[in-house]
Each structure stands twice: as structure tokens, then as C-alpha cells.
Design a protein around this motif. Structure first.
Motif, PDB file in Angstrom:
ATOM      1  N   ASP A  12      83.590   4.836  15.019  1.00  0.00           N
ATOM      2  CA  ASP A  12      83.575   3.758  16.023  1.00  0.00           C
ATOM      3  C   ASP A  12      82.243   3.748  16.765  1.00  0.00           C
ATOM      4  O   ASP A  12      81.662   2.689  17.003  1.00  0.00           O
ATOM      5  N   ALA A  13      81.774   4.954  17.124  1.00  0.00           N
ATOM      6  CA  ALA A  13      80.508   5.041  17.853  1.00  0.00           C
ATOM      7  C   ALA A  13      79.373   4.462  17.008  1.00  0.00           C
ATOM      8  O   ALA A  13      78.528   3.721  17.514  1.00  0.00           O
ATOM      9  N   MET A  14      79.369   4.774  15.714  1.00  0.00           N
ATOM     10  CA  MET A  14      78.337   4.228  14.830  1.00  0.00           C
ATOM     11  C   MET A  14      78.390   2.716  14.770  1.00  0.00           C
ATOM     12  O   MET A  14      77.362   2.034  14.793  1.00  0.00           O
ATOM     13  N   ARG A  15      79.617   2.202  14.698  1.00  0.00           N
ATOM     14  CA  ARG A  15      79.753   0.737  14.633  1.00  0.00           C
ATOM     15  C   ARG A  15      79.221   0.099  15.908  1.00  0.00           C
ATOM     16  O   ARG A  15      78.543  -0.936  15.856  1.00  0.00           O
ATOM     17  N   VAL A  16      79.530   0.711  17.050  1.00  0.00           N
ATOM     18  CA  VAL A  16      79.045   0.157  18.313  1.00  0.00           C
ATOM     19  C   VAL A  16      77.519   0.183  18.374  1.00  0.00           C
ATOM     20  O   VAL A  16      76.893  -0.710  18.927  1.00  0.00           O
TER      21      VAL A  16
ATOM     22  N   GLU B 249      86.281   9.586  16.547  1.00  0.00           N
ATOM     23  CA  GLU B 249      85.683   8.310  16.975  1.00  0.00           C
ATOM     24  C   GLU B 249      84.195   8.195  16.686  1.00  0.00           C
ATOM     25  O   GLU B 249      83.516   7.314  17.206  1.00  0.00           O
ATOM     26  N   GLN B 250      83.664   9.076  15.811  1.00  0.00           N
ATOM     27  CA  GLN B 250      82.244   8.969  15.473  1.00  0.00           C
ATOM     28  C   GLN B 250      81.955   7.695  14.695  1.00  0.00           C
ATOM     29  O   GLN B 250      80.880   7.100  14.821  1.00  0.00           O
TER      30      GLN B 250
END
Ligand SMILES: Nc1ncnc2c1ncn2[C@@H]1O[C@H](COP(=O)(O)OP(=O)(O)OP(=O)(O)O)[C@@H](O)[C@H]1O
Ligand SMILES: [Mg+2]
Lengths: 253, 256
Positions: B127-131, B124-125
Motif C-alpha cells: 500500500d505504501a508503495m502504491r501511495v 502494508e508495504q
């Protein structure tokens, strides 16, 4: 959908989501108001993480609407709602720390990306956030060198650095010992006192009751219950009773 | 509507093909946009480019030597061993240099890119970057594409040069002087051939990177999925290099 542009809440209306031939969510509704902390309960694999990702626009539902502070994010390209989403931070299930960066770089990631502040100032903010979660000595370590509980706390620090209004927690206490659970719960309480609204996903009932005022229970892709702690405990629906029974095997998954 | 298994496989193939080209286009036009992420570019250039020097050096050296050896054996009965330089040069610069170096790089770099991005997906890294507000194509794909578009032609040129040197080592054994070896180049190589020798690695570099990035970013299924994705990326990019090589060769024949 007509919504006043000034409303401060995150809403999900009649959302259906399918993936790989499986229906994960059916006509799901959710409301997260500023100041009213919520927990989404459900067994493992029920689709709890999926709800958080939908609310953040990381995945798009097949039908239904999602609003962040009154602005619809469904059916629009990511670049449209990137700014809107900055009001929300998320602490992922496994922390999702960037393993090519140090703890300090992780926490300061957004500030470095935005490049608006001088480096010394960013470092001061990073230190302050790490102190808040109690892992300041880890500043120069890499995520691989941290324990599971420390990773979660660093992930919380990273979420805080963005100064969000809402913070999502994906199973923040799963896999922690009782002291670790206590630390996370008291951290969440302090955040709530500081004006952050939390949305947590878990199957750990004590943590849920300790940190939230509203509860959503998801059973078989549908919303089975939505209400307060008293309502949940008094609810007579068989699905809800089954979930609340401590002998239920699903709690030990 | 029920689809047969073949229909579904075909559908999937075209969806993936479209996906690779779409991602390629998105990554390419971001080369000219901000933020530039110079640091990520430098890291990738070092990892993907400099890291591949040894493997390309060895590939070039031994291929050059074996080509020269085989040509010398063939040319000897016709007393034409003086042509060996040109023959090695034309096969290496037009075909084997770009293709072999790209195949080696596809194995090394393709799997590395896929595994790295795939791991970031399953943990989920991404996803974390996108957030955090990052454009992940700009941050994760474009620096790798830039690095490979620059590194692959350089690696191919180096492979060519080393192979010509290797070829000369064999030719010297047959009493061919350096000047004779070099002068035969012009009889076989036209200016367009050098262009072909540069265009091919550029295309292969882009192809390998995009297939690897696409496969990595579409990884699912945990750690096992990452391993499977890396393997798939290497196989697909290697075969694509060979196929695209044929079509590029065909195009250059038309312009001859
Ligand atoms: N890309 C995908 N392809 C197929 N199935 C998927 C995909 N993504 C999620 N799922 C399925 O969706 C379901 C819900 O996933 P989700 O991660 O939201 O569960 P969860 O409630 O967070 O579970 P846990 O408590 O284990 O984290 C799972 O059963 C999972 O198998
Ligand atoms: Mg989950």
C-alpha cells in the motif's frame, strides 16, 4: 456530483464498503478541508484504517463518491488518479517501511523513483527530513534495526519527502510511551504550522484533542458524530458518551 | 441467491485462475515498458536463478545416474547397452530435466516469492508503495517474471547437462566409451526435442512465478496468512507444472 474543480479538500460522500460479508461502512460522509485538521475516532476494528485506504483509492467502495481536490477517484483505474494522490502522504499504523531498503532509501523512495533530481540533492533532502523528525543518525540503518517509535518517525520523514498537502496518520501514538507520544504530537503541530493538513485516525482522545479541530466518530459502521471538540464533549448521544467515558473498556483494547 | 459450498469453491477456483492469467498478462506486457528496474531484476535473477544452481545440480546428477543405471539393467540382456546415452538424453532433455528442475525451483522460489510479497502485503508495504506512486506490478512482479523466464531455461539446460554427465559415470562402468555414449544421442533425439526441452522450462518458470506472485499479493490474515499462502503456492505451482507438462508433451507429439 458537481464540484468546483478548484476546491481544495478531500471529500467522501455516502460511502458504503463491505468486505468478506461484513459491512464496514454505511453511508459515510467525511470532509477534510485544507487547514482544518481532523481526527477520526472509533474503537479497534471500527473501520478507521479502511477509511484512510478508501480516501487514497487503495480500495474501492461498493457505492458512494470520493473526491481529492474536486476530482473523483471512485470507479476509475489507479493510473488515472496516481498523480492526484501525490498530494497526500500517509503514515501507516506499523510504519510500513520497506524492509529491503535502508532508512535513507525509504525516505528518498519517491524522489529516487521519479528520478528528476541528482542523487546528491536527494540525499540532502533526505537528511533534512530525518533531521526534522530527529532520527538523522539512523540514515544507513535498516528498518529491522529501529525501535517502534523511530520507525514511526522515519515513516513521517518518508511522508514529508513527497512534500504533500495532506498527511494521514494511522494511529501514530498507539504503542508509544508518554515521551514518544509527546514527540509525535509536537511533530504533528510543527507540520500543521508548516501548512500541512493532517487527518488522524486514533482511539487516543488526548492526542486527538491536541492536534485537531474537527472530529468524526464512527460507531457500528456509521458516522455517529461530526463536529468540534466542544460539540463532541457536549454531545448527549449515548454512543458518543460511551466512547468518551474513560471507564469504557473499548479504550483499553 | 445462496450458493452451495461446491459452487463457491468452483467460483473461487475460476476467479483465481483468471486472476493468475490477468496478472501474468499485465506483468508480461510491462516487460517492454518503462521504468525497467534493472536493479530489482538483477537482485531477483541472483536470488532465484543463481541461488537454485546447487539444488538443480544435485537433482540432475542423481537423476541422470539412476536413469542410466535402470536403463543399463534393462538393456543388458539384449546386448543393447550402447543405447543408454540416447535413452538417458531423451528422457532427461524432454521430460525429467525441465520437470524436475522446475519442481525443485517451485518449492524453493515459489515459497520465497510468496512469503516476500505476502509479508509486504500484511505489513502494508505494498500500500505504501502504491501511495508513493509506484506501479506495483511493474516494480514487484515484472522483475521476478523476467528473472525466472531467463533463469528457468538456463537451469533446465544445466540440469540436463549434469544428468548426462551423471549417466555417463554409470555407463563408463559398463565399458561404454564417451564417443559411443554421445553418438547414440542422435538416434533418439530430433531437433524439435531440444525445442521442447527449452519451451517447457520457459513455460514452467512463468507459471511458477505468476502463481507465487498472485498468491503473495492476495495474502490476508497476518503472519499466519503468509505461511499458509506460501504452502498453497508451492502445492499449486508443483501440481500445475505436472499438468501443463502433460499438455505441452501432447502438443509436441502432434508436431512430430
Ligand atoms: N480483507 C478483509 N477481509 C475481511 N475483513 C476485513 C478485511 N479488511 C478489513 N476487514 C475488517 O474490517 C474491519 C475494519 O478494519 P480496519 O483495519 O479499518 O479497523 P481499524 O478501525 O483500523 O482497527 P484498528 O484500530 O485495530 O487498527 C475489521 O474488523 C477487519 O476485521
Ligand atoms: Mg487500523
Amino acid at each position: 456530483m458537481t464540484a468546483p474543480a478548484v476546491e481544495s479538500c478531500i471529500r467522501m460522500e455516502q460511502v458504503c464498503y463491505r468486505v468478506g460479508g461484513r459491512t464496514i461502512l454505511t453511508d459515510f460522509d467525511l470532509l477534510l478541508e485544507r487547514g482544518v485538521n481532523r481526527t477520526i475516532l472509533g474503537v479497534s476494528g471500527a473501520g478507521k484504517t479502511t477509511i484512510l485506504k478508501l480516501l487514497l483509492g487503495l480500495i474501492q467502495p461498493q457505492s458512494g463518491h470520493i473526491f481529492i481536490n474536486g476530482q473523483e477517484i471512485t470507479g476509475r483505474p489507479e493510473s488515472d488518479y496516481r498523480e492526484q494522490r501525490k498530494k497526500i502522504a500517509i503514515v501507516f499504523q506499523g510504519g510500513a517501511l520497506f524492509d529491503s531498503m535502508t532508512v535513507g532509501e525509504n525516505v528518498g523512495y519517491r524522489l529516487f523513483e521519479e528520478g528528476r533530481l541528482p542523487e546528491a540533492e536527494i540525499e540532502a533532502i533526505v537528511r533534512e527530513k530525518l533531521r526534522f523528525v530527529g532520527v538523522e543518525p539512523a540514515l544507513d540503518l535498516y528498518p529491522a534495526e529501529l525501535s517502534g517509535g523511530m520507525k514511526k518517525r522515519v515513516a513521517i520523514a518518508r511522508a514529508l519527502a513527497a512534500d504533500p498537502d495532506y498527511i494521514f496518520f494511522d494511529e501514530p501514538t498507539t504503542g508509544l510511551d508518554p515521551i514518544g507520544v509527546y514527540n509525535i504530537v509536537s511533530l504533528m503541530r510543527r507540520l500543521q504550522e508548516a501548512g500541512k493538513t493532517t487527518l488522524m485516525v486514533t482511539h487516543d482522545l488526548p492526542t486527538a484533542f491536541a492536534t485537531s479541530q474537527r472530529f468524526s466518530l464512527i460507531v457500528a459502521s456509521r458516522l455517529a458524530f461530526d463536529g468540534t471538540e466542544e460539540g463532541l464533549k457536549a454531545c448527549a448521544l449515548p454512543h458518543v458518551r460511551e466512547f468518551l467515558q474513560p471507564t469504557d473498556a473499548s479504550l483499553f483494547v | 441467491m445462496r450458493l452451495s459450498r461446491i459452487d463457491r469453491a468452483a467460483l473461487r477456483f475460476f476467479a483465481d485462475l483468471q486472476g493468475v492469467f490477468l496478472l501474468g498478462w499485465q506483468a508480461f506486457h510491462r516487460i517492454f515498458q518503462r521504468p525497467r528496474y534493472y536493479r530489482d531484476f538483477a537482485i531477483q535473477f541472483d536470488k532465484l536463478g543463481f541461488g537454485s544452481i546447487t539444488i538443480c545440480f544435485l537433482t540432475g546428477l542423481f537423476t541422470g545416474m539412476v536413469m542410466a543405471l535402470q536403463f543399463l539393467i534393462q538393456l543388458k540382456p539384449f546386448a543393447a547397452t550402447s543405447y543408454v546415452g540416447g535413452m538417458v538424453a531423451v528422457t532427461m532433455i524432454k521430460e525429467l530435466g525441465p520437470v524436475l528442475s522446475s519442481l525443485m525451483v517451485a518449492g524453493r522460489v515459489g515459497s520465497a516469492i510468496t512469503a516476500e510479497l505476502g509479508t509486504m502485503i500484511v505489513t502494508e508495504q505494498v500500500d505504501a508503495m502504491r501511495v508513493e506512486g509506484t506501479d506495483i506490478i511493474q516494480r514487484l512482479v515484472t522483475p521476478r517474471l523476467k528473472a525466472m523466464l531467463l533463469a528457468m531455461p538456463l537451469l533446465a539446460v544445466m540440469t540436463d547437462a549434469v544428468s548426462l554427465l551423471g549417466g555417463y559415470l554409470m555407463a563408463a562402468g559398463y565399458g561404454i566409451s564417451p564417443t559411443l555414449y554421445l553418438s547414440s544421442f542422435t538416434q533418439f533425439l530430433f531437433p524439435l526435442d531440444y525445442v521442447e526441452g527449452l519451451v517447457k522450462p520457459l513455460a514452467f518458470g512463468g507459471l511458477i512465478t505468476m502463481i507465487a506472485c498472485y498468491t503473495g499479493l492476495n495474502t490476508g490474515g497476518g503472519a499466519e496468512g503468509v505461511g499458509a499462502a506460501a504452502k498453497r503456492a508451492v502445492v499449486i505451482s508443483s501440481v500445475s507444472v505436472l499438468m501443463v507438462d502433460f499438455f505441452l508433451a501432447k502438443i509436441f507429439v502432434v508436431f512430430r
